[in-house]
Scaffold this motif. Structure first.
Motif, short mmCIF file in Angstrom:
data_model
loop_
_atom_site.label_atom_id
_atom_site.label_comp_id
_atom_site.label_asym_id
_atom_site.label_seq_id
_atom_site.Cartn_x
_atom_site.Cartn_y
_atom_site.Cartn_z
N ASN A 1 43.48 42.82 43.00
CA ASN A 1 42.19 43.57 42.58
C ASN A 1 41.16 42.70 41.36
OD1 ASN A 1 43.73 44.54 40.50
ND2 ASN A 1 42.91 46.56 40.83
N SER A 2 41.99 41.73 40.93
CA SER A 2 41.46 41.04 39.59
C SER A 2 41.69 39.69 39.83
CB SER A 2 42.01 41.75 38.59
OG SER A 2 41.37 40.99 37.28
N ILE A 3 40.49 38.81 39.39
CA ILE A 3 40.67 37.28 39.39
C ILE A 3 39.85 36.75 38.28
CG2 ILE A 3 39.99 35.19 40.70
CD1 ILE A 3 39.90 36.66 43.51
N SER A 4 40.60 35.96 37.53
CA SER A 4 39.85 35.24 36.47
C SER A 4 39.46 33.73 36.64
CB SER A 4 40.79 35.35 35.21
OG SER A 4 40.97 36.56 34.88
N VAL A 5 38.57 33.23 36.31
CA VAL A 5 38.06 31.97 36.63
C VAL A 5 37.33 31.45 35.29
CG1 VAL A 5 36.34 30.59 37.92
CG2 VAL A 5 37.15 32.77 38.93
N PRO A 6 37.88 30.20 34.90
CA PRO A 6 37.16 29.66 33.85
C PRO A 6 35.41 29.39 34.04
CG PRO A 6 38.49 27.94 35.05
CD PRO A 6 38.44 29.33 35.77
#
Length: 137
Positions: free
Chosen positions: A98-103
């Motif tokens: 339910n969470s994604i991190s992208v630079p």
């Protein structure tokens, strides 16, 4: 610097809803040139997906796999307060994310050439899904 934007994704039932452009607009509005973008979905019966965006068969195959793995109406499940897809939707969410991190690079979410961001609706009926895009830069 911190910036957040809330998105509402209207789903029409089970399936994938592309939010890539909306996330890119949120990153651009933040003014960050580099940093980190976190996308968070505020629900327990849908999930986020960073996935192939060129061939829709990839998403079709993922849905086919999950339909086999977690069947609607399976008698194994006790929780069915909202119908036969209720508990299967929760299981699908727990198995995904339910969470994604992208630079962030050069003012945009630095996705790969064939990557897209999707809300994956696990319920069979339409919903309004809330997504928060947070940018730290």
């Amino acid at each position: 610097m911190y910036h957040a934007r809330e998105l509402t994704v209207a789903t029409r039932g089970r399936g994938f809803y592309d939010i890539t452009d909306e996330v890119q607009r949120a990153v651009a509005a933040s003014g960050a040139r580099q940093g980190l973008c976190t996308i968070f979905l505020h629900h327990t019966s849908a999930s986020l997906l960073l996935c192939e965006n060129a061939d829709p068969d990839v998403r079709k195959d993922l849905e086919s796999f999950f339909s086999r793995l977690v069947k609607d109406g399976d008698p194994l499940f006790v929780h069915d307060a909202e119908g036969p897809d209720d508990m299967p939707a929760h299981v699908r969410t727990v198995l995904t994310q339910n969470s994604i991190s992208v630079p962030i690079k050069d003012g945009e979410a630095s996705l790969g050439t064939w990557q897209g961001l999707y809300v994956w609706e696990h319920r069979t009926s339409a919903h309004q899904r809330r997504v928060t895009v947070s940018v730290v830069g």
